[in-house]
Scaffold this active site. Sequence first.
Site, mmCIF file in Angstrom:
data_model
loop_
_atom_site.group_PDB
_atom_site.id
_atom_site.type_symbol
_atom_site.label_atom_id
_atom_site.label_comp_id
_atom_site.label_asym_id
_atom_site.label_seq_id
_atom_site.Cartn_x
_atom_site.Cartn_y
_atom_site.Cartn_z
ATOM 1 N N LYS A 13 3.824 -21.812 -16.156
ATOM 2 C CA LYS A 13 4.721 -21.166 -17.123
ATOM 3 C C LYS A 13 5.603 -20.093 -16.488
ATOM 4 O O LYS A 13 6.722 -19.896 -16.920
ATOM 5 C CB LYS A 13 3.966 -20.657 -18.353
ATOM 6 C CG LYS A 13 3.141 -19.424 -18.171
ATOM 7 C CD LYS A 13 2.408 -19.077 -19.435
ATOM 8 C CE LYS A 13 1.172 -18.269 -19.123
ATOM 9 N NZ LYS A 13 1.315 -17.145 -18.178
ATOM 10 N N ARG A 88 -0.886 -13.035 -26.149
ATOM 11 C CA ARG A 88 -2.078 -13.685 -25.602
ATOM 12 C C ARG A 88 -3.250 -13.602 -26.573
ATOM 13 O O ARG A 88 -4.323 -14.115 -26.260
ATOM 14 C CB ARG A 88 -2.466 -13.016 -24.286
ATOM 15 C CG ARG A 88 -2.019 -13.783 -23.048
ATOM 16 C CD ARG A 88 -2.407 -12.977 -21.858
ATOM 17 N NE ARG A 88 -2.587 -13.730 -20.659
ATOM 18 C CZ ARG A 88 -1.671 -13.838 -19.690
ATOM 19 N NH1 ARG A 88 -0.499 -13.299 -19.852
ATOM 20 N NH2 ARG A 88 -1.946 -14.493 -18.589
ATOM 21 N N ARG A 122 -2.437 -21.860 -4.843
ATOM 22 C CA ARG A 122 -1.149 -21.238 -5.161
ATOM 23 C C ARG A 122 -0.879 -20.049 -4.250
ATOM 24 O O ARG A 122 -1.760 -19.256 -3.961
ATOM 25 C CB ARG A 122 -1.170 -20.786 -6.613
ATOM 26 C CG ARG A 122 0.036 -19.975 -7.020
ATOM 27 C CD ARG A 122 0.167 -19.888 -8.498
ATOM 28 N NE ARG A 122 -0.443 -18.690 -9.049
ATOM 29 C CZ ARG A 122 -0.254 -18.273 -10.290
ATOM 30 N NH1 ARG A 122 0.498 -18.988 -11.114
ATOM 31 N NH2 ARG A 122 -0.819 -17.180 -10.725
ATOM 32 N N ARG A 155 -2.574 -14.331 -4.669
ATOM 33 C CA ARG A 155 -2.677 -13.234 -5.631
ATOM 34 C C ARG A 155 -4.134 -12.855 -5.842
ATOM 35 O O ARG A 155 -4.985 -13.745 -5.926
ATOM 36 C CB ARG A 155 -2.057 -13.700 -6.951
ATOM 37 C CG ARG A 155 -1.120 -12.702 -7.578
ATOM 38 C CD ARG A 155 -0.371 -13.333 -8.708
ATOM 39 N NE ARG A 155 -1.161 -13.386 -9.925
ATOM 40 C CZ ARG A 155 -0.709 -13.873 -11.074
ATOM 41 N NH1 ARG A 155 0.517 -14.329 -11.157
ATOM 42 N NH2 ARG A 155 -1.472 -13.887 -12.146
ATOM 43 N N ARG A 166 -10.360 -16.042 -16.149
ATOM 44 C CA ARG A 166 -9.066 -16.063 -16.842
ATOM 45 C C ARG A 166 -8.968 -17.283 -17.761
ATOM 46 O O ARG A 166 -8.435 -17.202 -18.858
ATOM 47 C CB ARG A 166 -7.921 -16.083 -15.814
ATOM 48 C CG ARG A 166 -7.739 -14.736 -15.128
ATOM 49 C CD ARG A 166 -6.876 -14.856 -13.884
ATOM 50 N NE ARG A 166 -5.506 -15.234 -14.137
ATOM 51 C CZ ARG A 166 -4.704 -15.769 -13.225
ATOM 52 N NH1 ARG A 166 -5.138 -15.986 -11.989
ATOM 53 N NH2 ARG A 166 -3.471 -16.071 -13.525
HETATM 54 P P1 AMP Z 1 -0.046 -13.534 -15.850
HETATM 55 O O1 AMP Z 1 0.835 -13.216 -14.696
HETATM 56 O O2 AMP Z 1 0.717 -13.809 -17.113
HETATM 57 O O3 AMP Z 1 -1.058 -14.603 -15.527
HETATM 58 O O4 AMP Z 1 -0.886 -12.201 -16.159
HETATM 59 C C1 AMP Z 1 -1.740 -11.623 -15.194
HETATM 60 C C2 AMP Z 1 -2.746 -10.697 -15.878
HETATM 61 O O5 AMP Z 1 -2.057 -9.627 -16.542
HETATM 62 C C3 AMP Z 1 -3.587 -11.351 -16.964
HETATM 63 O O6 AMP Z 1 -4.700 -12.040 -16.454
HETATM 64 C C4 AMP Z 1 -4.006 -10.116 -17.791
HETATM 65 O O7 AMP Z 1 -5.011 -9.364 -17.141
HETATM 66 C C5 AMP Z 1 -2.720 -9.282 -17.759
HETATM 67 N N1 AMP Z 1 -1.818 -9.612 -18.892
HETATM 68 C C6 AMP Z 1 -0.584 -10.189 -18.826
HETATM 69 N N2 AMP Z 1 -0.068 -10.353 -20.046
HETATM 70 C C7 AMP Z 1 -0.975 -9.886 -20.918
HETATM 71 C C8 AMP Z 1 -1.037 -9.796 -22.343
HETATM 72 N N3 AMP Z 1 -0.037 -10.243 -23.120
HETATM 73 N N4 AMP Z 1 -2.146 -9.242 -22.896
HETATM 74 C C9 AMP Z 1 -3.146 -8.781 -22.140
HETATM 75 N N5 AMP Z 1 -3.174 -8.849 -20.801
HETATM 76 C C10 AMP Z 1 -2.105 -9.392 -20.189
#
Ligand code: AMP
Length: 215
Positions: A13, A88, A122, A155, A166
């Site tokens: 995404k 989320r 990744r 990462r 996750r």
């Molecule tokens: P992502 O890059 O979208 O996979 O986000 C990485 C991490 O950031 C996630 O695993 C959460 O710990 C945190 N995070 C990102 N967006 C949110 C959200 N909308 N609500 C809560 N935690 C978030």
Amino acid sequence: MNLILLGPPGSGKGTQSSRLAKEFKLAHISTGEILREAVRSKSYLGEKANHYIHTGQLVPDEVMIEIVQERLNALDCKEGFLLDGFPRTIHQAEMLEAFTRIHLVVALKVEEEECVQRLASRKTCPGCGLTYNPVNHPPKKENVCDQCGAVLILRGDDKPETVRERLKVYVKLTAPLIEYYQRTGRLEFVDGTLAPDKILQNLKNMLQSKILLWK
Ligand code: AMP
């Protein structure tokens, strides 16, 4: 046009959001990227978010809602935006409804096992956030970002044990959003297992057909 791109970690995404936002001139709002930037700059938000990110947990709703509400007030969101990684939880989605209008939610469909495999290999650019995969999206030069030339990294939260966490969090807290948006008739699915260019093409076709309908 205000859009949400939903999908489990590893569904692509982030990659698709940034390409789609460019194509349709939408502000790309990646909450993960906002948080990682806060961690890098050692801000108060970054200090608070770091632990959640590295254990695969969600940052508390109230923190995220405030960040997004403030970001959506920026001028570049007036002509439309694409939310990547938000909402989320159902609570985040309900709060979002209270302060903006979402026209369409697109869910990228990829099975859990495939997500685990993708994330294990990744690589991410620490400079611009672009992600690469040796199988379906390798960088032109090994380990170097095509866009900004930085050396790619794994990462911190892409480690297998954090990835499992996750995904668990996704299934429990985020996947219910699919039904939530389906009920309002604003949800479309796109197959996330195809080649990235093909997925982008399908997303573009779908959005263009929606735009024609809305006119
Ligand atoms: P992502 O890059 O979208 O996979 O986000 C990485 C991490 O950031 C996630 O695993 C959460 O710990 C945190 N995070 C990102 N967006 C949110 C959200 N909308 N609500 C809560 N935690 C978030």
